[in-house]
Design a protein around this motif. Structure first.
Motif, PDB file in Angstrom:
ATOM      1  N   ASP A 166     -47.448 -70.145  66.573  1.00  0.00           N
ATOM      2  CA  ASP A 166     -46.442 -71.201  66.496  1.00  0.00           C
ATOM      3  C   ASP A 166     -45.686 -71.380  67.807  1.00  0.00           C
ATOM      4  OD1 ASP A 166     -45.120 -68.730  66.147  1.00  0.00           O
ATOM      5  OD2 ASP A 166     -43.590 -69.597  64.842  1.00  0.00           O
ATOM      6  N   ARG A 167     -45.707 -70.338  68.647  1.00  0.00           N
ATOM      7  CA  ARG A 167     -45.038 -70.427  69.958  1.00  0.00           C
ATOM      8  C   ARG A 167     -45.536 -69.276  70.816  1.00  0.00           C
ATOM      9  NH1 ARG A 167     -41.258 -66.460  69.830  1.00  0.00           N
ATOM     10  NH2 ARG A 167     -40.611 -65.772  67.748  1.00  0.00           N
ATOM     11  N   SER A 168     -45.238 -69.351  72.089  1.00  0.00           N
ATOM     12  CA  SER A 168     -45.594 -68.261  72.993  1.00  0.00           C
ATOM     13  C   SER A 168     -44.637 -67.092  72.794  1.00  0.00           C
ATOM     14  CB  SER A 168     -45.518 -68.716  74.450  1.00  0.00           C
ATOM     15  OG  SER A 168     -46.502 -69.688  74.705  1.00  0.00           O
ATOM     16  N   PRO A 169     -45.160 -65.889  72.766  1.00  0.00           N
ATOM     17  CA  PRO A 169     -44.266 -64.737  72.610  1.00  0.00           C
ATOM     18  C   PRO A 169     -43.445 -64.492  73.878  1.00  0.00           C
ATOM     19  CG  PRO A 169     -46.549 -64.019  72.832  1.00  0.00           C
ATOM     20  CD  PRO A 169     -46.571 -65.510  72.789  1.00  0.00           C
ATOM     21  N   ILE A 226     -52.133 -69.435  76.859  1.00  0.00           N
ATOM     22  CA  ILE A 226     -52.115 -70.843  76.478  1.00  0.00           C
ATOM     23  C   ILE A 226     -53.529 -71.377  76.679  1.00  0.00           C
ATOM     24  CG2 ILE A 226     -51.175 -73.136  77.005  1.00  0.00           C
ATOM     25  CD1 ILE A 226     -49.037 -71.285  75.944  1.00  0.00           C
ATOM     26  N   ASP A 227     -54.022 -72.122  75.688  1.00  0.00           N
ATOM     27  CA  ASP A 227     -55.332 -72.746  75.792  1.00  0.00           C
ATOM     28  C   ASP A 227     -55.204 -74.180  75.294  1.00  0.00           C
ATOM     29  OD1 ASP A 227     -58.029 -73.314  76.044  1.00  0.00           O
ATOM     30  OD2 ASP A 227     -58.638 -72.181  74.279  1.00  0.00           O
ATOM     31  N   GLY A 228     -55.434 -75.132  76.180  1.00  0.00           N
ATOM     32  CA  GLY A 228     -55.301 -76.535  75.794  1.00  0.00           C
ATOM     33  C   GLY A 228     -53.902 -76.887  75.328  1.00  0.00           C
ATOM     34  N   GLY A 229     -52.898 -76.223  75.891  1.00  0.00           N
ATOM     35  CA  GLY A 229     -51.517 -76.478  75.517  1.00  0.00           C
ATOM     36  C   GLY A 229     -51.056 -75.720  74.278  1.00  0.00           C
ATOM     37  N   LEU A 230     -51.944 -74.942  73.680  1.00  0.00           N
ATOM     38  CA  LEU A 230     -51.597 -74.194  72.470  1.00  0.00           C
ATOM     39  C   LEU A 230     -51.383 -72.723  72.785  1.00  0.00           C
ATOM     40  CD1 LEU A 230     -54.300 -75.620  70.023  1.00  0.00           C
ATOM     41  CD2 LEU A 230     -51.866 -76.223  70.115  1.00  0.00           C
ATOM     42  N   PRO A 231     -50.315 -72.130  72.242  1.00  0.00           N
ATOM     43  CA  PRO A 231     -50.142 -70.685  72.407  1.00  0.00           C
ATOM     44  C   PRO A 231     -51.174 -69.951  71.538  1.00  0.00           C
ATOM     45  CG  PRO A 231     -48.379 -71.596  71.060  1.00  0.00           C
ATOM     46  CD  PRO A 231     -49.225 -72.754  71.507  1.00  0.00           C
ATOM     47  N   ILE A 232     -51.874 -69.002  72.139  1.00  0.00           N
ATOM     48  CA  ILE A 232     -52.958 -68.320  71.428  1.00  0.00           C
ATOM     49  C   ILE A 232     -52.889 -66.812  71.609  1.00  0.00           C
ATOM     50  CG2 ILE A 232     -54.568 -70.268  71.536  1.00  0.00           C
ATOM     51  CD1 ILE A 232     -55.957 -68.582  73.860  1.00  0.00           C
ATOM     52  N   ALA A 233     -53.598 -66.133  70.738  1.00  0.00           N
ATOM     53  CA  ALA A 233     -53.839 -64.699  70.850  1.00  0.00           C
ATOM     54  C   ALA A 233     -55.338 -64.496  70.660  1.00  0.00           C
ATOM     55  CB  ALA A 233     -53.052 -63.932  69.801  1.00  0.00           C
ATOM     56  N   GLU A 234     -56.000 -64.024  71.696  1.00  0.00           N
ATOM     57  CA  GLU A 234     -57.444 -63.768  71.633  1.00  0.00           C
ATOM     58  C   GLU A 234     -57.659 -62.301  71.308  1.00  0.00           C
ATOM     59  OE1 GLU A 234     -58.361 -65.131  75.631  1.00  0.00           O
ATOM     60  OE2 GLU A 234     -59.487 -66.796  74.744  1.00  0.00           O
ATOM     61  N   PHE A 235     -58.328 -62.026  70.196  1.00  0.00           N
ATOM     62  CA  PHE A 235     -58.530 -60.666  69.725  1.00  0.00           C
ATOM     63  C   PHE A 235     -59.972 -60.221  69.883  1.00  0.00           C
ATOM     64  CE2 PHE A 235     -54.605 -61.648  67.575  1.00  0.00           C
ATOM     65  CZ  PHE A 235     -53.947 -60.433  67.490  1.00  0.00           C
ATOM     66  N   ASP A 236     -60.135 -58.959  70.226  1.00  0.00           N
ATOM     67  CA  ASP A 236     -61.392 -58.228  70.145  1.00  0.00           C
ATOM     68  C   ASP A 236     -61.069 -57.022  69.279  1.00  0.00           C
ATOM     69  OD1 ASP A 236     -62.982 -59.846  71.864  1.00  0.00           O
ATOM     70  OD2 ASP A 236     -61.981 -58.952  73.589  1.00  0.00           O
ATOM     71  N   ARG A 237     -61.091 -57.221  67.956  1.00  0.00           N
ATOM     72  CA  ARG A 237     -60.578 -56.229  67.016  1.00  0.00           C
ATOM     73  C   ARG A 237     -61.719 -55.465  66.353  1.00  0.00           C
ATOM     74  NH1 ARG A 237     -55.101 -55.963  64.084  1.00  0.00           N
ATOM     75  NH2 ARG A 237     -54.701 -56.022  66.300  1.00  0.00           N
ATOM     76  N   GLU A 238     -61.597 -54.136  66.405  1.00  0.00           N
ATOM     77  CA  GLU A 238     -62.567 -53.272  65.751  1.00  0.00           C
ATOM     78  C   GLU A 238     -62.185 -53.133  64.283  1.00  0.00           C
ATOM     79  OE1 GLU A 238     -64.703 -48.937  66.361  1.00  0.00           O
ATOM     80  OE2 GLU A 238     -63.075 -49.534  67.691  1.00  0.00           O
ATOM     81  N   SER A 239     -63.154 -53.441  63.417  1.00  0.00           N
ATOM     82  CA  SER A 239     -62.906 -53.381  61.980  1.00  0.00           C
ATOM     83  C   SER A 239     -64.239 -53.419  61.252  1.00  0.00           C
ATOM     84  CB  SER A 239     -62.052 -54.584  61.570  1.00  0.00           C
ATOM     85  OG  SER A 239     -61.703 -54.515  60.218  1.00  0.00           O
ATOM     86  N   ALA A 240     -64.211 -53.035  59.994  1.00  0.00           N
ATOM     87  CA  ALA A 240     -65.435 -53.051  59.194  1.00  0.00           C
ATOM     88  C   ALA A 240     -65.934 -54.479  58.967  1.00  0.00           C
ATOM     89  CB  ALA A 240     -65.205 -52.352  57.861  1.00  0.00           C
ATOM     90  N   THR A 241     -64.995 -55.427  58.775  1.00  0.00           N
ATOM     91  CA  THR A 241     -65.370 -56.823  58.528  1.00  0.00           C
ATOM     92  C   THR A 241     -64.475 -57.749  59.336  1.00  0.00           C
ATOM     93  OG1 THR A 241     -63.835 -57.191  56.692  1.00  0.00           O
ATOM     94  CG2 THR A 241     -66.013 -56.241  56.133  1.00  0.00           C
ATOM     95  N   ILE A 242     -64.945 -58.970  59.529  1.00  0.00           N
ATOM     96  CA  ILE A 242     -64.133 -59.973  60.226  1.00  0.00           C
ATOM     97  C   ILE A 242     -62.902 -60.318  59.386  1.00  0.00           C
ATOM     98  CG2 ILE A 242     -65.477 -61.933  59.342  1.00  0.00           C
ATOM     99  CD1 ILE A 242     -63.960 -61.872  62.831  1.00  0.00           C
ATOM    100  N   ALA A 243     -63.027 -60.322  58.069  1.00  0.00           N
ATOM    101  CA  ALA A 243     -61.877 -60.614  57.201  1.00  0.00           C
ATOM    102  C   ALA A 243     -60.772 -59.589  57.413  1.00  0.00           C
ATOM    103  CB  ALA A 243     -62.315 -60.657  55.736  1.00  0.00           C
TER     104      ALA A 243
END
Length: 172
Positions: free
Chosen positions: A11-14, A34-51
């Motif tokens: 919803d906003r930049s931290p 920021i990507d295309g004017g949108l505040p984002i968080a890009e994750f590379d998260r280790e987990s059993a499932t994407i969910a």
């Protein structure tokens, strides 16, 4: 465990203090920007499932006062996007869509009544392409589609009269 890559729209930049709190909350596997004017968080998260990866990331982001609005949606595609992904021309794909070529039954667009650009769901198109064309198409994880819909539904839940009726549909 598998590393799952996805991008949340915030919803906003931290703030700097929130970045520190995010890392303390377990977001040391994320890059914020920021990507295309949108505040984002890009994750590379280790987990059993994407969910599980998405759910834990959303909870961590929201624990410091930010809101995860949605995922960057890779599911909505145009004919040109489909053509690029499978290495064919846009015209070739258009002919599959209209039934001029191939077995017919191409998945319908999500906006059929709209003039102009039509959009399709890659999660519906990819299985059709795999079944009917001799092309290599990666599997689509439906968890990404569902997670995005859930995040978007959360934004509107306070504006929907008798939201419980719709929530019950999801639970059924």
């Amino acid at each position: 465990m598998t590393i799952h890559t996805f991008t949340l729209v915030l919803d906003r930049s931290p703030t700097d203090a929130e970045i520190d709190a995010l890392f303390a909350a377990g977001c040391d596997d994320a890059a914020f920007g920021i990507d295309g004017g949108l505040p984002i968080a890009e994750f590379d998260r280790e987990s059993a499932t994407i969910a599980d990866a998405i759910a834990t990331a959303v909870r961590a982001v929201e624990s410091v006062g930010l809101n995860a609005l949605r995922l960057i949606d890779q599911d909505l595609v145009t004919l040109a996007d489909i053509a690029q992904r499978v290495g064919q021309s846009r015209e070739s794909i258009r002919r599959y869509v209209t039934g001029e070529r191939g077995a017919g039954g191409f998945p319908p667009p999500v906006n059929p009544a709209r003039d102009g650009t039509l959009f399709y769901r890659w999660s519906e198109v990819a299985p059709w392409l795999r079944e009917h064309l001799d092309v290599s198409v990666p599997q689509v994880d439906p968890s990404l589609v569902v997670a995005n819909l859930v995040l978007q539904a959360r934004q509107h839940r306070g504006q929907v009269p008798h939201m419980a009726a719709l929530s019950d549909l999801l639970a059924a």
